[in-house]
Design an enzyme around this catalytic site. Structure first.
Site, PDB file in Angstrom:
ATOM      1  N   THR A   1       3.459   0.633   0.901  1.00 43.65           N
ATOM      2  CA  THR A   1       2.494  -0.206   1.622  1.00 43.65           C
ATOM      3  C   THR A   1       2.714  -0.171   3.127  1.00 43.65           C
ATOM      4  O   THR A   1       3.850   0.045   3.588  1.00 43.65           O
ATOM      5  CB  THR A   1       2.625  -1.661   1.119  1.00 43.65           C
ATOM      6  OG1 THR A   1       1.847  -2.512   1.965  1.00 43.65           O
ATOM      7  CG2 THR A   1       4.069  -2.158   1.146  1.00 43.65           C
ATOM      8  N   ASP A   2       1.655  -0.447   3.881  1.00 39.39           N
ATOM      9  CA  ASP A   2       1.788  -0.560   5.341  1.00 39.39           C
ATOM     10  C   ASP A   2       2.687  -1.726   5.739  1.00 39.39           C
ATOM     11  O   ASP A   2       3.148  -1.798   6.884  1.00 39.39           O
ATOM     12  CB  ASP A   2       0.411  -0.705   6.005  1.00 39.39           C
ATOM     13  CG  ASP A   2      -0.407  -1.899   5.534  1.00 39.39           C
ATOM     14  OD1 ASP A   2       0.083  -2.675   4.704  1.00 39.39           O
ATOM     15  OD2 ASP A   2      -1.545  -2.039   6.007  1.00 39.39           O
ATOM     16  N   GLU A   3       2.926  -2.668   4.807  1.00 38.02           N
ATOM     17  CA  GLU A   3       3.730  -3.847   5.158  1.00 38.02           C
ATOM     18  C   GLU A   3       5.177  -3.485   5.482  1.00 38.02           C
ATOM     19  O   GLU A   3       5.892  -4.285   6.077  1.00 38.02           O
ATOM     20  CB  GLU A   3       3.686  -4.878   4.026  1.00 38.02           C
ATOM     21  CG  GLU A   3       2.271  -5.349   3.762  1.00 38.02           C
ATOM     22  CD  GLU A   3       2.167  -6.746   3.188  1.00 38.02           C
ATOM     23  OE1 GLU A   3       3.164  -7.485   3.200  1.00 38.02           O
ATOM     24  OE2 GLU A   3       1.071  -7.092   2.734  1.00 38.02           O
TER      25      GLU A   3
ATOM     26  N   TYR B   1       8.448  -9.508  -0.322  1.00 36.10           N
ATOM     27  CA  TYR B   1       7.650  -8.421  -0.916  1.00 36.10           C
ATOM     28  C   TYR B   1       7.831  -7.135  -0.116  1.00 36.10           C
ATOM     29  O   TYR B   1       8.137  -6.072  -0.674  1.00 36.10           O
ATOM     30  CB  TYR B   1       6.166  -8.812  -0.960  1.00 36.10           C
ATOM     31  CG  TYR B   1       5.240  -7.623  -1.156  1.00 36.10           C
ATOM     32  CD1 TYR B   1       5.159  -6.973  -2.388  1.00 36.10           C
ATOM     33  CD2 TYR B   1       4.463  -7.125  -0.096  1.00 36.10           C
ATOM     34  CE1 TYR B   1       4.314  -5.868  -2.557  1.00 36.10           C
ATOM     35  CE2 TYR B   1       3.628  -6.029  -0.262  1.00 36.10           C
ATOM     36  CZ  TYR B   1       3.561  -5.403  -1.493  1.00 36.10           C
ATOM     37  OH  TYR B   1       2.748  -4.304  -1.664  1.00 36.10           O
TER      38      TYR B   1
ATOM     39  N   LYS C   1       9.568  -3.473  -1.120  1.00 36.13           N
ATOM     40  CA  LYS C   1       8.848  -2.187  -1.051  1.00 36.13           C
ATOM     41  C   LYS C   1       9.592  -1.204  -0.144  1.00 36.13           C
ATOM     42  O   LYS C   1       9.697  -0.010  -0.456  1.00 36.13           O
ATOM     43  CB  LYS C   1       7.419  -2.402  -0.543  1.00 36.13           C
ATOM     44  CG  LYS C   1       6.507  -3.200  -1.453  1.00 36.13           C
ATOM     45  CD  LYS C   1       6.293  -2.591  -2.823  1.00 36.13           C
ATOM     46  CE  LYS C   1       5.529  -1.291  -2.789  1.00 36.13           C
ATOM     47  NZ  LYS C   1       5.283  -0.776  -4.175  1.00 36.13           N
TER      48      LYS C   1
HETATM   49  P1  NAD Z   1      -1.134  -5.447  -9.152  1.00 31.80           P
HETATM   50  O1  NAD Z   1      -0.274  -6.643  -9.013  1.00 31.80           O
HETATM   51  O2  NAD Z   1      -2.593  -5.619  -9.398  1.00 31.80           O
HETATM   52  O3  NAD Z   1      -0.590  -4.526 -10.345  1.00 31.80           O
HETATM   53  C1  NAD Z   1       0.767  -4.292 -10.559  1.00 31.80           C
HETATM   54  C2  NAD Z   1       0.915  -3.767 -11.982  1.00 31.80           C
HETATM   55  O4  NAD Z   1       2.304  -3.452 -12.194  1.00 31.80           O
HETATM   56  C3  NAD Z   1       0.504  -4.759 -13.063  1.00 31.80           C
HETATM   57  O5  NAD Z   1      -0.254  -4.107 -14.054  1.00 31.80           O
HETATM   58  C4  NAD Z   1       1.841  -5.249 -13.625  1.00 31.80           C
HETATM   59  O6  NAD Z   1       1.754  -5.654 -14.982  1.00 31.80           O
HETATM   60  C5  NAD Z   1       2.699  -4.014 -13.449  1.00 31.80           C
HETATM   61  N1  NAD Z   1       4.125  -4.288 -13.364  1.00 31.80           N
HETATM   62  C6  NAD Z   1       4.741  -5.229 -12.600  1.00 31.80           C
HETATM   63  N2  NAD Z   1       6.089  -5.164 -12.797  1.00 31.80           N
HETATM   64  C7  NAD Z   1       6.309  -4.176 -13.700  1.00 31.80           C
HETATM   65  C8  NAD Z   1       7.465  -3.632 -14.271  1.00 31.80           C
HETATM   66  N3  NAD Z   1       8.694  -4.106 -13.992  1.00 31.80           N
HETATM   67  N4  NAD Z   1       7.338  -2.599 -15.141  1.00 31.80           N
HETATM   68  C9  NAD Z   1       6.101  -2.111 -15.450  1.00 31.80           C
HETATM   69  N5  NAD Z   1       4.968  -2.591 -14.935  1.00 31.80           N
HETATM   70  C10 NAD Z   1       5.067  -3.615 -14.057  1.00 31.80           C
HETATM   71  O7  NAD Z   1      -0.862  -4.579  -7.856  1.00 31.80           O
HETATM   72  P2  NAD Z   1      -1.826  -3.594  -7.040  1.00 31.80           P
HETATM   73  O8  NAD Z   1      -2.507  -4.375  -5.997  1.00 31.80           O
HETATM   74  O9  NAD Z   1      -2.580  -2.764  -7.998  1.00 31.80           O
HETATM   75  O10 NAD Z   1      -0.721  -2.702  -6.315  1.00 31.80           O
HETATM   76  C11 NAD Z   1      -0.231  -1.522  -6.941  1.00 31.80           C
HETATM   77  C12 NAD Z   1       0.806  -0.896  -6.030  1.00 31.80           C
HETATM   78  O11 NAD Z   1       0.213  -0.612  -4.755  1.00 31.80           O
HETATM   79  C13 NAD Z   1       1.996  -1.806  -5.744  1.00 31.80           C
HETATM   80  O12 NAD Z   1       3.155  -1.002  -5.732  1.00 31.80           O
HETATM   81  C14 NAD Z   1       1.709  -2.368  -4.347  1.00 31.80           C
HETATM   82  O13 NAD Z   1       2.909  -2.647  -3.676  1.00 31.80           O
HETATM   83  C15 NAD Z   1       0.972  -1.198  -3.718  1.00 31.80           C
HETATM   84  N6  NAD Z   1       0.014  -1.528  -2.664  1.00 31.80           N
HETATM   85  C16 NAD Z   1      -0.962  -2.483  -2.884  1.00 31.80           C
HETATM   86  C17 NAD Z   1      -1.903  -2.731  -1.893  1.00 31.80           C
HETATM   87  C18 NAD Z   1      -2.994  -3.765  -2.062  1.00 31.80           C
HETATM   88  O14 NAD Z   1      -3.647  -4.135  -1.075  1.00 31.80           O
HETATM   89  N7  NAD Z   1      -3.240  -4.269  -3.261  1.00 31.80           N
HETATM   90  C19 NAD Z   1      -1.855  -2.016  -0.685  1.00 31.80           C
HETATM   91  C20 NAD Z   1      -0.824  -1.067  -0.497  1.00 31.80           C
HETATM   92  C21 NAD Z   1       0.079  -0.824  -1.512  1.00 31.80           C
HETATM   93  O1  DAU Z   2      -1.339  -4.346   3.515  1.00 30.95           O
HETATM   94  C1  DAU Z   2      -1.093  -3.976   2.190  1.00 30.95           C
HETATM   95  C2  DAU Z   2      -0.801  -5.217   1.387  1.00 30.95           C
HETATM   96  O2  DAU Z   2      -2.020  -5.955   1.313  1.00 30.95           O
HETATM   97  C3  DAU Z   2      -0.274  -4.919   0.003  1.00 30.95           C
HETATM   98  O3  DAU Z   2       0.949  -4.239   0.107  1.00 30.95           O
HETATM   99  C4  DAU Z   2      -0.113  -6.208  -0.802  1.00 30.95           C
HETATM  100  O4  DAU Z   2       0.265  -5.901  -2.135  1.00 30.95           O
HETATM  101  C5  DAU Z   2      -1.440  -6.928  -0.817  1.00 30.95           C
HETATM  102  O5  DAU Z   2      -1.325  -8.167  -1.490  1.00 30.95           O
HETATM  103  C6  DAU Z   2      -1.949  -7.167   0.612  1.00 30.95           C
HETATM  104  O6  DAU Z   2      -1.101  -8.106   1.324  1.00 30.95           O
HETATM  105  P1  DAU Z   2      -1.711  -9.228   2.285  1.00 30.95           P
HETATM  106  O7  DAU Z   2      -0.711 -10.312   2.406  1.00 30.95           O
HETATM  107  O8  DAU Z   2      -2.245  -8.659   3.543  1.00 30.95           O
HETATM  108  O9  DAU Z   2      -2.979  -9.663   1.370  1.00 30.95           O
HETATM  109  P2  DAU Z   2      -3.558 -11.090   0.966  1.00 30.95           P
HETATM  110  O10 DAU Z   2      -4.843 -10.837   0.246  1.00 30.95           O
HETATM  111  O11 DAU Z   2      -2.550 -11.964   0.307  1.00 30.95           O
HETATM  112  O12 DAU Z   2      -3.899 -11.731   2.390  1.00 30.95           O
HETATM  113  C7  DAU Z   2      -4.776 -11.083   3.284  1.00 30.95           C
HETATM  114  C8  DAU Z   2      -4.855 -11.936   4.534  1.00 30.95           C
HETATM  115  O13 DAU Z   2      -5.507 -13.174   4.202  1.00 30.95           O
HETATM  116  C9  DAU Z   2      -3.499 -12.326   5.097  1.00 30.95           C
HETATM  117  O14 DAU Z   2      -3.568 -12.389   6.527  1.00 30.95           O
HETATM  118  C10 DAU Z   2      -3.263 -13.737   4.541  1.00 30.95           C
HETATM  119  C11 DAU Z   2      -4.668 -14.304   4.469  1.00 30.95           C
HETATM  120  N1  DAU Z   2      -4.908 -15.298   3.394  1.00 30.95           N
HETATM  121  C12 DAU Z   2      -4.576 -14.955   2.130  1.00 30.95           C
HETATM  122  C13 DAU Z   2      -4.737 -15.840   1.091  1.00 30.95           C
HETATM  123  C14 DAU Z   2      -4.360 -15.467  -0.324  1.00 30.95           C
HETATM  124  C15 DAU Z   2      -5.468 -16.530   3.691  1.00 30.95           C
HETATM  125  O15 DAU Z   2      -5.805 -16.840   4.856  1.00 30.95           O
HETATM  126  N2  DAU Z   2      -5.616 -17.415   2.659  1.00 30.95           N
HETATM  127  C16 DAU Z   2      -5.259 -17.134   1.385  1.00 30.95           C
HETATM  128  O16 DAU Z   2      -5.424 -18.023   0.497  1.00 30.95           O
END
Ligand code: NAD
Ligand code: DAU
Length: 364
Positions: free
Chosen positions: A144-146, A168, A172
């Site tokens: 992730t970019d985080e 988190y 990562k």
């Molecule tokens: P998500 O939470 O929707 O899905 C995660 C999945 O992993 C779920 O199906 C969960 O059951 C499974 N899981 C969790 N722990 C596990 C374990 N120990 N063994 C096997 N399975 C397990 O997450 P997402 O948003 O689909 O993100 C997927 C990946 O992409 C993550 O690695 C996250 O860090 C990364 N990512 C997410 C975002 C975003 O904005 N959502 C952005 C950048 C990177």
């Molecule tokens: O940037 C990549 C990441 O994006 C992924 O690695 C993470 O898995 C994914 O959850 C996401 O992280 P963020 O923290 O950026 O996403 P989130 O949707 O939780 O929040 C987006 C923005 O909105 C952040 O600035 C926090 C704000 N927010 C979020 C929630 C849930 C609010 O203001 N209110 C809220 O209730």
């Protein structure tokens, strides 16, 4: 070391989640003979329904298998790695707010789990070295970019230092550093992607866009953290999954690839747009106490991935409109995702915040 092509057998860990299930649906939908085994623990965020399209289609189902299990369990991982040409690891605890409430599960999956995958990859690479399998498998670690931390100005490039600021993000970063160390020490075939904020169908309603869309559909308050001027670069899930498939096929072993989004916006701008699409008033928005350590901005340079030939296809306005339509049309999906621990989580995360909230100024 050969990148897996059509007909390969992929082990997709975390494939029942938001981005992983999109990857599985899209790769299987190419109908090019690729086989996929999903290994997923089915945490609160995992949902086998997300893979229903694949399991209901006889041609795709014949190339698909689902195993419920934990990537931190070597006995679950080893036999699946032995049968795989590549492992694509989506598995993680993915919600920053939950990592602030309870970090332990993030470390177990993000650090111990990645370590177990790497040990399996190492064993398979040694088997290939002894001629016991034809090729060593490749690992693609989805990061992730985080990991760059908050970026006030400019855009992160892959060589920038890692400076995670939430449990988190730290988990990562630790996971990808293990991947890097195993690549250097044992010569494993591994690549890493760092994706931007992703949105689209099947996104769990705990995250900003689906939380605000589903709350607004129910006329519930929308809890905006702090001043709402934090900036995120939004990436449609089909572009994120497509970029991962592209790097799996074409990425250079040992390299890291940023996957930027298509629109850098403040959270306020995102909320304005989704309220307009829903025809709901700004008065639903409440200013609530900020997330501790809240990253102000993420922004990445995408030149490295661009040089590999990848371009995003979905613009934000088009992607947000189709996402809002999807949530309108899939009420049973998101209501089901709000069962289990949802009420307890929601109360813990938002009750105090909403009790002490104020009306959000529409024009700060
Ligand atoms: P998500 O939470 O929707 O899905 C995660 C999945 O992993 C779920 O199906 C969960 O059951 C499974 N899981 C969790 N722990 C596990 C374990 N120990 N063994 C096997 N399975 C397990 O997450 P997402 O948003 O689909 O993100 C997927 C990946 O992409 C993550 O690695 C996250 O860090 C990364 N990512 C997410 C975002 C975003 O904005 N959502 C952005 C950048 C990177
Ligand atoms: O940037 C990549 C990441 O994006 C992924 O690695 C993470 O898995 C994914 O959850 C996401 O992280 P963020 O923290 O950026 O996403 P989130 O949707 O939780 O929040 C987006 C923005 O909105 C952040 O600035 C926090 C704000 N927010 C979020 C929630 C849930 C609010 O203001 N209110 C809220 O209730």
């Amino acid at each position: 070391m050969t990148a897996p092509g059509p007909g390969a057998h992929l082990l997709v860990s975390g494939g029942a989640g938001f981005i992983g299930s999109c990857f599985v649906r899209d790769v299987m939908g190419r109908r090019d003979g690729t086989r996929i085994t999903v290994l997923d623990k089915l945490t609160y965020a995992g949902n086998r329904v997300n893979l229903g399209e694949v399991e209901a289609d006889p041609e795709m189902a014949a190339r698909f298998a689902f195993v419920q299990g934990d990537i931190a369990d070597p006995s679950a991982v080893a036999p699946l790695a032995a049968a795989a040409d590549a492992i694509v690891n989506f598995a993680a605890e993915s919600h920053v707010d939950r990592s602030i409430l309870e970090p332990a599960a993030f470390l177990r999956t993000g650090v111990d789990g990645v370590h177990v995958l790497l040990e399996a990859l190492r064993a398979e690479t040694e088997r290939a070295g002894r001629g016991e399998r034809s090729l060593a498998p490749r690992l693609l670690q989805v990061s992730t970019d985080e990991v760059y931390g908050s970026v006030d100005e400019g855009r992160s490039v892959e060589a920038d230092p890692l400076a995670p600021r939430s449990p988190y993000a730290a988990a990562k970063a630790a996971g990808e550093l293990l991947v890097r160390a195993y690549r250097v020490t044992y010569g494993l075939d591994a690549v890493t992607t760092r994706g931007s904020n992703t949105y689209g169908p099947y996104h769990h309603p705990e995250k900003l866009i689906p939380l605000f869309v589903t709350n607004a559909l129910d006329d519930l308050p929308l809890p905006l953290y702090g001043d709402g001027l934090q900036r995120r670069d939004w990436l449609h899930v089909s572009d994120h999954a497509g970029a991962i498939a592209h790097v799996l096929a074409h990425g250079v072993a040992g390299e890291v690839y940023n996957v930027p989004g298509s629109a850098e916006l403040t959270n306020r701008e995102v909320v304005e747009r989704l309220l307009a699409l829903l025809g709901k008033p700004w008065s639903l928005v409440r200013t609530v106490a900020d997330r501790p350590g809240h990253d102000r901005r993420y922004a990445m340079d995408g030149a490295h991935l661009g040089a590999l030939g990848w371009v995003n296809r979905v613009g934000f306005d088009e992607g947000l409109a189709s996402t809002v339509t999807w949530y309108r049309e899939h009420e049973s999906w998101w209501r089901a995702a709000r069962r289990g621990d949802w009420d307890a989580y929601y109360a813990r995360q938002y009750a105090e915040r909403l009790a002490t909230s104020s009306a959000a100024d529409a024009n700060p």
